[in-house]
Design an enzyme around this catalytic site. Structure first.
Site, PDB file in Angstrom:
ATOM      1  N   THR A 210     -18.386 -72.770 -83.198  1.00 40.48           N
ATOM      2  CA  THR A 210     -18.748 -73.665 -84.290  1.00 40.48           C
ATOM      3  C   THR A 210     -17.833 -73.480 -85.500  1.00 40.48           C
ATOM      4  O   THR A 210     -18.052 -74.096 -86.527  1.00 40.48           O
ATOM      5  CB  THR A 210     -20.199 -73.422 -84.745  1.00 40.48           C
ATOM      6  OG1 THR A 210     -20.410 -72.021 -84.844  1.00 40.48           O
ATOM      7  CG2 THR A 210     -21.161 -74.021 -83.770  1.00 40.48           C
ATOM      8  N   GLY A 211     -16.835 -72.634 -85.377  1.00 42.89           N
ATOM      9  CA  GLY A 211     -15.853 -72.534 -86.453  1.00 42.89           C
ATOM     10  C   GLY A 211     -16.060 -71.373 -87.400  1.00 42.89           C
ATOM     11  O   GLY A 211     -15.601 -71.422 -88.546  1.00 42.89           O
ATOM     12  N   THR A 213     -14.817 -68.243 -87.177  1.00 40.62           N
ATOM     13  CA  THR A 213     -13.526 -67.609 -87.428  1.00 40.62           C
ATOM     14  C   THR A 213     -12.682 -68.479 -88.338  1.00 40.62           C
ATOM     15  O   THR A 213     -12.024 -68.002 -89.264  1.00 40.62           O
ATOM     16  CB  THR A 213     -12.788 -67.390 -86.095  1.00 40.62           C
ATOM     17  OG1 THR A 213     -13.690 -66.836 -85.161  1.00 40.62           O
ATOM     18  CG2 THR A 213     -11.601 -66.495 -86.277  1.00 40.62           C
ATOM     19  N   GLU A 428     -30.411 -91.901 -60.543  1.00 37.94           N
ATOM     20  CA  GLU A 428     -29.949 -92.018 -61.932  1.00 37.94           C
ATOM     21  C   GLU A 428     -30.660 -93.163 -62.655  1.00 37.94           C
ATOM     22  O   GLU A 428     -31.039 -93.038 -63.818  1.00 37.94           O
ATOM     23  CB  GLU A 428     -28.426 -92.229 -61.987  1.00 37.94           C
ATOM     24  CG  GLU A 428     -27.600 -91.041 -61.492  1.00 37.94           C
ATOM     25  CD  GLU A 428     -27.865 -89.758 -62.265  1.00 37.94           C
ATOM     26  OE1 GLU A 428     -28.212 -89.827 -63.457  1.00 37.94           O
ATOM     27  OE2 GLU A 428     -27.739 -88.673 -61.665  1.00 37.94           O
TER      28      GLU A 428
HETATM   29  P1  ADP Z   1     -16.310 -69.273 -83.508  1.00 43.25           P
HETATM   30  O1  ADP Z   1     -15.609 -68.207 -84.249  1.00 43.25           O
HETATM   31  O2  ADP Z   1     -17.508 -69.831 -84.249  1.00 43.25           O
HETATM   32  O3  ADP Z   1     -16.661 -68.943 -82.094  1.00 43.25           O
HETATM   33  P2  ADP Z   1     -13.830 -70.646 -83.863  1.00 43.25           P
HETATM   34  O4  ADP Z   1     -13.724 -70.602 -85.328  1.00 43.25           O
HETATM   35  O5  ADP Z   1     -13.005 -69.661 -83.114  1.00 43.25           O
HETATM   36  O6  ADP Z   1     -15.336 -70.535 -83.399  1.00 43.25           O
HETATM   37  O7  ADP Z   1     -13.501 -72.119 -83.379  1.00 43.25           O
HETATM   38  C1  ADP Z   1     -12.810 -72.383 -82.184  1.00 43.25           C
HETATM   39  C2  ADP Z   1     -12.043 -73.683 -82.299  1.00 43.25           C
HETATM   40  O8  ADP Z   1     -12.926 -74.792 -82.379  1.00 43.25           O
HETATM   41  C3  ADP Z   1     -11.200 -73.760 -83.538  1.00 43.25           C
HETATM   42  O9  ADP Z   1      -9.925 -73.251 -83.312  1.00 43.25           O
HETATM   43  C4  ADP Z   1     -11.151 -75.268 -83.829  1.00 43.25           C
HETATM   44  O10 ADP Z   1     -10.092 -75.878 -83.141  1.00 43.25           O
HETATM   45  C5  ADP Z   1     -12.448 -75.776 -83.266  1.00 43.25           C
HETATM   46  N1  ADP Z   1     -13.468 -75.988 -84.304  1.00 43.25           N
HETATM   47  C6  ADP Z   1     -14.684 -75.391 -84.333  1.00 43.25           C
HETATM   48  N2  ADP Z   1     -15.390 -75.821 -85.404  1.00 43.25           N
HETATM   49  C7  ADP Z   1     -14.608 -76.683 -86.080  1.00 43.25           C
HETATM   50  C8  ADP Z   1     -14.781 -77.451 -87.279  1.00 43.25           C
HETATM   51  N3  ADP Z   1     -15.912 -77.407 -87.986  1.00 43.25           N
HETATM   52  N4  ADP Z   1     -13.751 -78.256 -87.675  1.00 43.25           N
HETATM   53  C9  ADP Z   1     -12.621 -78.307 -86.962  1.00 43.25           C
HETATM   54  N5  ADP Z   1     -12.404 -77.598 -85.842  1.00 43.25           N
HETATM   55  C10 ADP Z   1     -13.371 -76.802 -85.373  1.00 43.25           C
HETATM   56 ZN    ZN Z   2     -31.453 -86.216 -62.095  1.00 41.63          ZN
END
Ligand code: ADP
Ligand code: ZN
Length: 604
Positions: A210-211, A213, A428
């Site tokens: 979910t972003g 990192t 379906e």
């Molecule tokens: P987490 O640390 O929560 O597991 P990451 O920050 O590593 O997730 O996110 C993995 C990838 O997903 C990022 O490199 C990006 O490309 C994409 N991503 C996730 N959330 C977003 C967001 N809110 N906006 C844009 N890209 C996102």
């Molecule tokens: Zn089914």
């Protein structure tokens, strides 16, 4: 952000080259000065060489004679013996008398040659190389080179190309909280004058992808400060005590570089609740204790900000969460409809996308997808455009790639027999028809009966109109009816049932069980919690907390609920058998039916 790693092997390699060069240098230079390479010969040889007029340069010293042959390439020396006519004879032989050419290297010079110059070169080259490395890493004058001792944190140095908040789409609430931290890192004085101290730690909590990192990096990028990143699991080592010393090293380095951000990913790997179990994980507990000590050890205003991410907040040790440590908790949830649309747009900027793409519609189809999955959707769409030799990514690419990301690729050579295909079509349509007939259920967007690599034989894409935060009992019941309606359609039409409904059965049971155990929606139990969700962000495992007798009753209640739903589904479909046949026939012939076509047939 640029990651700086300690270049271990290359440096050694360069040192080896320097040593090789020095050895060659020694061999080339020293003989010219004849330092240490003067051959000792007897006086007879000297006399013979003189008679043969084979003396180049000669130097007579107090107790020895040093001389070269005519070529002046080989030097010799011999003890000095009383020899009256020696000088005359030498003169007649054509030897030159010189002191400066045939000269044994002085002790000082040889010291210089064999020790000082090599060492100076050694150090000089090393310094030059490490400077060059830093430059290459792009940090410029602020860049830092890190041996890091035992802590192997990755260090990101400031750079103009760092991730900014604008790169993280959606997640407005999280960004709001983090902006305050950026402001603090920019201008700590403002906070100090009023006596406010920043939280030392911020915990980012949410499902994977979910972003989290990204957000942490964005804080560092916006504040333009160094960013240390280490994963919790990297602390936990084979040897007891290493983890703790890594924590110590990390904080020592961080304090030197303050203001800066330390990001600990997967903090649950070290921050798990300490339990009194005999033979618990000593190493992890020591590491955690060291982390707690370090967090207590620095004042709120040193400018070291600790961000940590986890998807199991409930497993963290309470000591970590108390005020003064990770006292801020920022939820980073799965994106809602608007968030999904923005994430798609952010990622679509990185590919050549047609301006006609309706991102809202794409986002609606991708309900429940995480940011990482959406990034993947855009990439799959671009790959599809390349496969089809187009210059731009179009709407159809996006739609197809959602199915790819969720259900897998189309299976190229899985040909369903006609009977199977008909069964899948009825199954379906059974789901979709049940959903459409119950007013509260979302209508379908698209049904396809093309086998996917994930193993699904058909695929129904449901549309959610808006965001749902609360579900009523009726809505949940309708959902269960929709799940079991696939099997119901098979039974009505073919009077036999298939394995195709296993996933439906699982989902229906999960929902029914949650209604009984967690949502307080059954008559016999009422509002009693009998199940705890232990893993909210990772699939939602749950554990029962009730007596075995109650468990038996729960099972009975769940069975009753599903059975009732199945009867309802049978009734619904029997009453609309004509529509069921009609739509299933359409799907069987076309392999795909859109939501509009579906509704058209249903309400014509
Ligand atoms: P987490 O640390 O929560 O597991 P990451 O920050 O590593 O997730 O996110 C993995 C990838 O997903 C990022 O490199 C990006 O490309 C994409 N991503 C996730 N959330 C977003 C967001 N809110 N906006 C844009 N890209 C996102
Ligand atoms: Zn089914």
């Amino acid at each position: 952000m640029n990651e700086v790693k300690t270049p271990k092997k290359p440096l050694l390699f360069y040192y080896a080259i320097v040593i090789a060069v020095l050895l060659v240098f020694n061999m080339l230079v020293t003989p010219r000065l004849f330092g240490g390479r003067i051959k000792e010969v007897d006086y007879g040889t000297f006399i013979t060489m003189t008679e043969e007029k084979n003396i180049g340069v000669v130097q007579i010293e107090d107790n020895q004679i040093v001389f070269t042959d005519k070529s002046e390439k080989n030097a010799f020396k011999t003890g000095r013996i009383e020899d009256a006519g020696m000088v005359d004879r030498l003169h007649q032989s054509g030897a030159r008398f010189g002191a400066e050419i045939v000269k044994e290297a002085s002790p000082f010079l040889s010291l210089l040659l064999s020790w000082v110059i090599p060492i100076a070169l050694f150090v000089g080259v090393g310094q030059f190389l490490s400077k060059k490395m830093m430059k290459k890493m792009g940090g410029g004058p602020d860049a830092m080179m890190f041996g890091m001792g035992k802590s192997n944190a990755k260090i990101y140095v400031k750079s103009s190309s760092g991730i900014k908040f604008s790169d993280v789409a959606g997640e407005d609430e999280a960004k709001e909280t983090l902006k305050e931290i950026v402001d603090y890192l920019h201008n700590p004085k403002k906070y100090e004058t009023i006596g406010a101290s920043m939280p030392k730690g911020v915990l980012l909590v949410g499902p994977p992808g979910t972003g989290k990192t990204m957000l942490a990096k964005a804080v560092a990028g916006e504040a333009n400060v160094p960013f240390f990143s280490i994963s919790g699991s990297e602390f936990v080592e084979m040897f007891v005590g290493m983890g703790a010393s890594k924590v110590r090293d990390l904080f020592k380095q961080a304090k030197e570089k303050a203001p800066c951000i330390v990001f600990i990913d997967e903090i649950d790997a070290i921050g798990k609740k300490r339990d009194g179990h005999f033979g618990g994980n000593d190493e992890r507990e020591q590491t955690l204790n060291q982390l707690l000590t370090e967090m207590d050890g620095f004042e709120g205003n040193t400018g070291v900000m600790i961000l940590a991410a986890t998807n199991r907040p409930e497993s963290l040790d309470p000591a970590l969460l108390r005020p003064g440590r990770f006292d801020r908790r920022v939820p980073v949830e799965l994106p809602d409809l608007k968030g999904r649309e923005e994430i798609l747009k952010v990622h679509a900027k990185k590919v050549k996308a047609s301006p006609e793409i309706d991102y809202g519609a794409v986002a609606r189809m991708a309900s429940g997808a995480s940011g990482a999955e959406l990034a993947n959707v855009v990439n799959e769409a671009a790959l599809r455009a390349v496969r089809e030799n187009r210059r731009q990514v179009c709407q159809a690419d996006m739609e197809e790639s959602i199915e790819v990301v969720i259900a897998g690729y189309r299976k190229k050579n899985a040909i369903l027999s006609n009977k199977e295909k008909l069964i899948v079509a009825y199954h379906e349509v059974g789901h979709a028809l049940a959903a459409a007939l119950q007013t509260n259920s979302a209508p379908v967007q698209k049904i396809t009966i093309i086998p996917r690599t994930s193993g699904a034989l058909g695929y129904t894409m449901q549309v959610e109109e808006g965001e749902h935060y609360l579900l009523s009992k009726e809505e949940l019941e309708n959902k269960i009816v929709t799940f079991v309606a696939g099997r119901a359609a098979e039974e009505i039409v073919f009077d036999s049932i298939t394995t195709g409904a296993s996933n439906d059965i699982e989902e229906a049971t999960k929902l029914a069980r949650a209604m009984v155990c967690r949502f307080g929606m059954s008559e016999e139990f009422g509002m009693v919690c009998m199940e705890h969700v232990t893993n909210q962000y990772l699939g939602g495992d749950s554990s029962l907390s009730c007596s075995p007798e109650t468990q038996t009753k729960i099972d009975a209640a769940v069975t009753r609920l599903i059975e009732a739903s199945y009867q309802k589904a049978l009734e619904l479909l029997r009453n609309n058998k004509g529509k069921l046949d009609e739509i299933a026939k359409f799907l069987y012939e076309n392999e795909t039916i859109t939501g509009e076509a579906f509704m058209e047939i249903l309400y014509k």
